[in-house]
Structure formats: structure tokens, C-alpha cells
Design an enzyme around this catalytic site. Structure first.
Site, PDB file in Angstrom:
ATOM      1  N   ASP A   1       0.882  -1.177   0.000  1.00 36.13           N
ATOM      2  CA  ASP A   1       0.000   0.000   0.000  1.00 36.13           C
ATOM      3  C   ASP A   1       0.917   1.224   0.000  1.00 36.13           C
ATOM      4  OD1 ASP A   1      -2.449   1.498   0.240  1.00 36.13           O
ATOM      5  OD2 ASP A   1      -1.956   1.864   2.328  1.00 36.13           O
TER       6      ASP A   1
ATOM      7  N   HIS B   1      -7.155   2.774   3.908  1.00 35.89           N
ATOM      8  CA  HIS B   1      -6.900   3.535   5.136  1.00 35.89           C
ATOM      9  C   HIS B   1      -8.172   3.687   5.991  1.00 35.89           C
ATOM     10  CE1 HIS B   1      -3.127   4.796   3.249  1.00 35.89           C
ATOM     11  NE2 HIS B   1      -2.761   5.373   4.378  1.00 35.89           N
TER      12      HIS B   1
HETATM   13  N1  DGL Z   1      -4.756   3.144   0.904  1.00 39.50           N
HETATM   14  C1  DGL Z   1      -4.743   3.383  -0.503  1.00 39.50           C
HETATM   15  C2  DGL Z   1      -6.061   3.135  -1.140  1.00 39.50           C
HETATM   16  O1  DGL Z   1      -6.698   2.181  -0.754  1.00 39.50           O
HETATM   17  C3  DGL Z   1      -3.971   4.602  -0.958  1.00 39.50           C
HETATM   18  C4  DGL Z   1      -4.362   5.892  -0.366  1.00 39.50           C
HETATM   19  C5  DGL Z   1      -3.444   7.048  -0.761  1.00 39.50           C
HETATM   20  O2  DGL Z   1      -2.220   6.906  -0.627  1.00 39.50           O
HETATM   21  O3  DGL Z   1      -3.977   8.063  -1.218  1.00 39.50           O
HETATM   22  O4  DGL Z   1      -6.501   3.795  -2.030  1.00 39.50           O
END
Ligand code: DGL
Length: 275
Positions: free
Chosen positions: A9, A184
Site C-alpha cells: 500500500d 486507510h
Molecule cells: N490506501 C490506498 C487506497 O486504498 C492509498 C491511499 C493514498 O495513498 O492516497 O486507495
């Protein structure tokens, strides 16, 4: 010898997928990559995300992974279809397994997707859900501040205020189901549930794609006969500050973490690509 599952991630979000994987398959060895130097992914272009993903996959190849779990919706939305065509390892993202599962639920009529700007602009969730069930209505809402807020651990009140604002248009669209379309967001599942119930007085079912993605990857591994078990060792790597990532991740995952810094640009040629 058992090979690990590679998971990545942009930062802390993938920990929500990691937790689910550990819960369901505690015997799996795992390599977790947090590409924090390029975070947030949600404001980046397809070219950038594909480029980062190639670098991460080249690193994971060196770690001898047997399969990859893309623990990031933005990467799943923007780059996975392309990468799938050129990689020879089993690879699962978050969007397809979620769309497949929820489209089978008869009681789901209107789905809200809260996600990064890159994910909502791609309409990946809408397209995938509609492919399985064109009768489901899908409304997507981007929440560009949430990832930086979560990573930088802003005050809880600030985060709740932002969440309340971002959820409002989805509530107004009368959704019955909310997909947390960024890995997140489940880190603040309790806060999201209480905003829906207490502020908006709505009983909306909340979907965390982690459950479906983990299930899909483990089923695929079983189907192709990859069944060896490891010892449950989890190793963490970050392209950013290892101390900072370890500190933050320890809080969220509730166990001491010691991440190592890696410089992905130094990684060499990729051999897992299909010829
Ligand atoms: N956690 C990621 C997602 O599911 C990336 C979030 C990010 O870095 O903007 O999209």
C-alpha cells in the site's frame, strides 16, 4: 520452503488488509511494503501508479513471494488490469472481489463508495459492480483529505469533521451500503459507524473490501495447489522513514513493528513478467 505473500500500500492503509489476512491465515508468511515516499497515491496519475507498482513488484520478486495482495484501492483501480496481463504470479486487488460479492446480495440497491480522488475518478467500483449487477445504483465520493489526516494523525475532532462532510452527499443519495473504498478508512471504522448512526441516524451496512480480497486470494492459492504453510512471520519495508512508519504502524496493528527502509529505484530487472 514456504514463500511469503507480498502485500503493499502507499502507507498504513494496507494494515487493514494485513490484519484480515493474519486473522484468516495466521500461518502465512507476509512481506508488507509501504510506499510512503510516494503517499498519498490518491492524487497520482495512472502512469505514476503503474511505475510505483512495477518497482514494488520487482522488490517483492526478490523476496520470493508466491502471490501478491494489492492492499490499495487506488492501485487496484488504476494499475491492476494492466499489471495482471504482464505478471505471472497470482495477484488480487480489492475492487473486483468486493464488486462480485456485494452484487450477489439481494437487499443491496444503492451503494456509496468513499475513496481517494484517483479511485473515484476512475469509476472502477461503479463499473465493476454494474458489470455484475446493472440494477445496483452506485454513488462515489472522493475524500482527498482523509489519507493525509490519518497518516499524520491529526486530532480526532478534525478527522470526524472531515468524515462527516465527506459522508453527507452519500447519505443524501440514500445509500443502503457504504464501501470503504480506500484501505486507510477501516482504521477509523468505529468513527465512521458512529457518524452514520449518531449524526445521520442511518443504519447503513459498511463494507470493508479486505474480507473479500483475502478470501479470493486464499481460494485462488488453494485452487492452484499452493498449500504450503509458513510460520506466520511478517516483515515490513518502507520507502520512507522506517522509524516513523514503525511507530505509527505499531499503534494501528497493536503489536511491535520494526520496518526496514528500502530504496526501490535500486531494485533491478523484473523476472516475474510474462515473456
Ligand atoms: N490506501 C490506498 C487506497 O486504498 C492509498 C491511499 C493514498 O495513498 O492516497 O486507495
Amino acid at each position: 520452503m514456504n514463500s511469503p505473500i507480498g502485500l503493499f500500500d502507499s502507507g498504513l492503509g494496507g494494515l487493514t488488509i494485513l490484519k484480515e489476512l493474519i486473522k484468516v491465515a495466521p500461518y502465512e508468511d507476509i512481506v508488507y511494503v509501504a510506499d510512503t515516499i510516494h503517499m498519498p497515491y490518491g492524487n497520482r496519475s495512472v502512469q505514476e501508479i503503474v511505475g510505483y507498482m512495477k518497482q514494488i513488484l520487482s522488490f517483492l520478486e526478490k523476496m520470493n513471494v508466491k502471490a501478491i495482495l494489492v492492499a490499495c484501492n487506488t492501485s487496484s483501480a488504476l494499475a491492476l488490469n494492466y499489471i495482471k496481463n504482464i505478471i505471472s504470479l497470482p495477484i488480487t486487488g480489492l475492487i473486483e472481489p468486493t464488486a462480485k460479492k456485494i452484487s450477489q446480495e439481494k437487499c443491496i440497491k444503492r451503494v456509496g463508495v468513499l475513496a481517494t480522488r484517483a479511485t473515484t475518478s476512475s469509476l472502477a467500483y461503479t463499473l465493476a459492480i454494474k458489470r455484475y449487477n446493472p440494477d445496483i445504483q452506485v454513488v462515489e465520493k472522493s475524500a482527498p483529505l482523509l489519507v493525509p489526516f490519518i497518516e499524520n494523525r491529526v486530532k480526532r475532532e478534525v478527522l470526524i469533521k472531515a468524515l462527516t462532510i465527506y459522508l453527507e452527499p452519500l447519505i443524501n443519495a440514500e445509500i443502503d451500503t457504504l464501501i470503504l473504498g480506500c484501505s486507510h478508512y477501516p482504521l477509523y471504522l468505529e468513527e465512521i459507524s458512529s457518524i452514520l448512526l449518531e449524526k445521520y441516524k442511518k443504519e447503513i451496512s459498511i463494507v470493508d473490501p479486505a474480507i473479500y480480497a483475502v478470501e479470493e486470494l486464499l481460494t485462488e492459492l488453494k485452487n492452484i495447489g499452493i498449500t504450503e504453510r509458513g510460520t506466520g512471520e511478517v516483515r515490513f519495508f518502507t520507502t520512507g522513514d522506517a522509524y516513523e512508519f514503525s511507530e505509527k504502524a505499531t499503534v494501528f496493528i497493536n503489536r511491535p513493528i520494526k520496518a526496514k527502509h528500502i530504496n526501490l529505484r535500486e531494485e533491478g530487472e523484473i523476472k516475474i513478467w510474462r515473456k
